[in-house]
Design a protein around this motif. Sequence first.
Motif, PDB file in Angstrom:
ATOM      1  N   PHE A   1      -3.092  -1.365  -2.564  1.00 25.03           N
ATOM      2  CA  PHE A   1      -3.992  -0.357  -2.005  1.00 25.03           C
ATOM      3  C   PHE A   1      -3.351   1.006  -2.198  1.00 25.03           C
ATOM      4  N   SER A   2      -4.043   1.877  -2.918  1.00 26.38           N
ATOM      5  CA  SER A   2      -3.469   3.158  -3.320  1.00 26.38           C
ATOM      6  C   SER A   2      -3.708   4.260  -2.298  1.00 26.38           C
ATOM      7  N   TYR A   3      -2.639   5.013  -2.042  1.00 25.33           N
ATOM      8  CA  TYR A   3      -2.748   6.265  -1.314  1.00 25.33           C
ATOM      9  C   TYR A   3      -2.256   7.418  -2.194  1.00 25.33           C
ATOM     10  N   ALA A   4      -2.344   7.217  -3.504  1.00 24.80           N
ATOM     11  CA  ALA A   4      -1.901   8.254  -4.442  1.00 24.80           C
ATOM     12  C   ALA A   4      -2.869   9.426  -4.442  1.00 24.80           C
ATOM     13  N   TYR A   5      -2.331  10.627  -4.644  1.00 23.00           N
ATOM     14  CA  TYR A   5      -3.207  11.781  -4.857  1.00 23.00           C
ATOM     15  C   TYR A   5      -2.729  12.622  -6.043  1.00 23.00           C
ATOM     16  N   ASN A   6      -1.877  11.995  -6.883  1.00 23.93           N
ATOM     17  CA  ASN A   6      -1.582  12.549  -8.199  1.00 23.93           C
ATOM     18  C   ASN A   6      -1.150  11.408  -9.106  1.00 23.93           C
ATOM     19  N   VAL A   7      -1.067  11.698 -10.396  1.00 25.29           N
ATOM     20  CA  VAL A   7      -0.800  10.648 -11.381  1.00 25.29           C
ATOM     21  C   VAL A   7       0.574  10.025 -11.190  1.00 25.29           C
ATOM     22  N   ASP A   8       1.572  10.839 -10.867  1.00 24.11           N
ATOM     23  CA  ASP A   8       2.928  10.306 -10.686  1.00 24.11           C
ATOM     24  C   ASP A   8       2.984   9.332  -9.513  1.00 24.11           C
ATOM     25  N   MET A   9       2.252   9.634  -8.459  1.00 26.95           N
ATOM     26  CA  MET A   9       2.226   8.726  -7.311  1.00 26.95           C
ATOM     27  C   MET A   9       1.577   7.399  -7.681  1.00 26.95           C
ATOM     28  N   ALA A  10       0.498   7.431  -8.458  1.00 30.90           N
ATOM     29  CA  ALA A  10      -0.170   6.193  -8.867  1.00 30.90           C
ATOM     30  C   ALA A  10       0.744   5.356  -9.751  1.00 30.90           C
ATOM     31  N   ALA A  11       1.472   6.015 -10.660  1.00 31.67           N
ATOM     32  CA  ALA A  11       2.415   5.290 -11.519  1.00 31.67           C
ATOM     33  C   ALA A  11       3.532   4.670 -10.687  1.00 31.67           C
ATOM     34  N   ALA A  12       3.984   5.391  -9.666  1.00 30.84           N
ATOM     35  CA  ALA A  12       5.032   4.857  -8.789  1.00 30.84           C
ATOM     36  C   ALA A  12       4.521   3.646  -8.021  1.00 30.84           C
ATOM     37  N   GLU A  13       3.262   3.682  -7.583  1.00 34.16           N
ATOM     38  CA  GLU A  13       2.689   2.539  -6.874  1.00 34.16           C
ATOM     39  C   GLU A  13       2.673   1.291  -7.759  1.00 34.16           C
TER      40      GLU A  13
ATOM     41  N   TYR B   1       0.837  -1.188   0.000  1.00 37.11           N
ATOM     42  CA  TYR B   1       0.000   0.000   0.000  1.00 37.11           C
ATOM     43  C   TYR B   1       0.877   1.245   0.000  1.00 37.11           C
ATOM     44  N   GLY B   2       0.349   2.314  -0.598  1.00 38.47           N
ATOM     45  CA  GLY B   2       0.998   3.613  -0.529  1.00 38.47           C
ATOM     46  C   GLY B   2       2.396   3.645  -1.113  1.00 38.47           C
ATOM     47  N   LYS B   3       3.277   4.375  -0.432  1.00 35.16           N
ATOM     48  CA  LYS B   3       4.633   4.607  -0.925  1.00 35.16           C
ATOM     49  C   LYS B   3       5.559   3.453  -0.550  1.00 35.16           C
ATOM     50  N   ASN B   4       5.437   2.370  -1.311  1.00 36.21           N
ATOM     51  CA  ASN B   4       6.322   1.196  -1.185  1.00 36.21           C
ATOM     52  C   ASN B   4       6.266   0.531   0.178  1.00 36.21           C
ATOM     53  N   ASN B   5       5.063   0.458   0.754  1.00 33.73           N
ATOM     54  CA  ASN B   5       4.863  -0.308   1.985  1.00 33.73           C
ATOM     55  C   ASN B   5       4.416  -1.719   1.608  1.00 33.73           C
ATOM     56  N   VAL B   6       5.310  -2.665   1.682  1.00 33.92           N
ATOM     57  CA  VAL B   6       4.989  -4.048   1.315  1.00 33.92           C
ATOM     58  C   VAL B   6       4.198  -4.677   2.454  1.00 33.92           C
ATOM     59  N   ASP B   7       3.095  -5.333   2.107  1.00 35.34           N
ATOM     60  CA  ASP B   7       2.280  -6.016   3.105  1.00 35.34           C
ATOM     61  C   ASP B   7       3.153  -6.991   3.896  1.00 35.34           C
ATOM     62  N   GLN B   8       3.018  -6.949   5.220  1.00 39.03           N
ATOM     63  CA  GLN B   8       3.899  -7.739   6.074  1.00 39.03           C
ATOM     64  C   GLN B   8       3.772  -9.240   5.859  1.00 39.03           C
ATOM     65  N   LYS B   9       2.656  -9.693   5.315  1.00 41.40           N
ATOM     66  CA  LYS B   9       2.455 -11.120   5.079  1.00 41.40           C
ATOM     67  C   LYS B   9       2.571 -11.490   3.601  1.00 41.40           C
ATOM     68  N   PHE B  10       2.903 -10.501   2.741  1.00 39.50           N
ATOM     69  CA  PHE B  10       2.912 -10.811   1.313  1.00 39.50           C
ATOM     70  C   PHE B  10       3.931 -11.891   0.964  1.00 39.50           C
ATOM     71  N   THR B  11       5.154 -11.761   1.453  1.00 43.98           N
ATOM     72  CA  THR B  11       6.199 -12.721   1.079  1.00 43.98           C
ATOM     73  C   THR B  11       5.809 -14.139   1.485  1.00 43.98           C
ATOM     74  N   THR B  12       5.328 -14.295   2.712  1.00 43.94           N
ATOM     75  CA  THR B  12       4.916 -15.619   3.188  1.00 43.94           C
ATOM     76  C   THR B  12       3.755 -16.169   2.369  1.00 43.94           C
ATOM     77  N   ASN B  13       2.741 -15.336   2.143  1.00 42.50           N
ATOM     78  CA  ASN B  13       1.563 -15.792   1.411  1.00 42.50           C
ATOM     79  C   ASN B  13       1.876 -16.052  -0.057  1.00 42.50           C
ATOM     80  N   ALA B  14       2.672 -15.178  -0.653  1.00 43.76           N
ATOM     81  CA  ALA B  14       3.015 -15.349  -2.065  1.00 43.76           C
ATOM     82  C   ALA B  14       3.839 -16.610  -2.283  1.00 43.76           C
ATOM     83  N   LEU B  15       4.810 -16.848  -1.405  1.00 40.86           N
ATOM     84  CA  LEU B  15       5.641 -18.038  -1.543  1.00 40.86           C
ATOM     85  C   LEU B  15       4.805 -19.304  -1.400  1.00 40.86           C
ATOM     86  N   ALA B  16       3.857 -19.300  -0.468  1.00 40.01           N
ATOM     87  CA  ALA B  16       2.986 -20.470  -0.288  1.00 40.01           C
ATOM     88  C   ALA B  16       2.127 -20.695  -1.526  1.00 40.01           C
TER      89      ALA B  16
END
Length: 337
Positions: free
Chosen positions: A66-78, A38-53
């Motif tokens: 989950f987006s917290y962008a409020y301009n186009v550049d932020m959405a592209a970065a997400e 979510y947001g500015k490069n906050n990786v879900d704490q369980k993503f690695t475990t769940n993705a690997l499984a």
Amino acid sequence: MNKEVLYEGPDISEHQRTVDIKRIRNAGCKGIGLRVGYGKNNVDQKFTTNALACYNLGVSVMLYWFSYAYNVDMAAAEAEYAMAQATKYWMKCPMAYDFEYDSVNYARKNGVIVTRELATDMAIAFLQRIRNAGYIPVIYTNRDYLQNYFDMERITAALGMVYVWYARYISSLPTGEADIPDIWQYTSTGRIQGVNGNVDMNRFYTDFSENTVLASRKEKPNLNIKAFQSAANADGYLDANGNPLVEDGLDGPKTQYVRRQIVLQAKKSGRKYVAGSTGAVVGWWQQKCNEILGHSQAVDRRYGPATRAATMDVQRKFGLKVDGVAGYNSIQSAFYN
């Protein structure tokens, strides 16, 4: 016209805490939604475990950010943040842009009013990035957002085919909405084996598994598995070919074979439990119980009543069968936690 439901599955994130992907799959869920972050490069704490499984068990996924962008550049970065994590496991799969009321509130706190034009521009920016990289674009939405935030005609004009993940918590979709979703999130209070408590549940009308491409990954050694392999070798366990385990930190077929041979338990003596199993693997398990539970029980390599109680606490924590016996599934849960 009602669409055919091809399969159902939950969407999960760190909010569900520890889940058992294998039990979810065995409950009939062919596909699972995974929050990447979510947001500015906050990786879900369980993503690695769940993705690997999911990767190892062959479970189809729909990833979302989950987006917290409020301009186009932020959405592209997400989109770039999401793909940086996704490419570790899947080169192609559905990936959703998830922009909700919390996203709008966050923008307002930063002095930005999200208009329909801005919300649509940000969705296009995110989805174009992931589509150009080979991922399948999905937009998460609901009735309000279709009316007030997302201009779907402009989105489809910019991207072509975009799949719709539609949130509507009712028993059946009314006329006029039934044809909207490719994935219908129909409840936030679902129940499924492998997940403790309520979870969002989805009906998939599109089978994405045929268009999913796994990444070729060289798995890094898992130190929990490596320590288990060392303990199993110290106790004299052998693989199906009669050889000690290679201590490579990977849960491959030979390590899984040894795991199936291991049943750690206390011994019943009258109405009490006393020490039963002993050895290096018991010591490894006691140490893992301490780490998982924040306990400090003695690591004495003797599986007595204290270790049995700790095992039951671990099993409750991970939604496993609570029997006080550390076997195949309990040991696997300790590998990734």
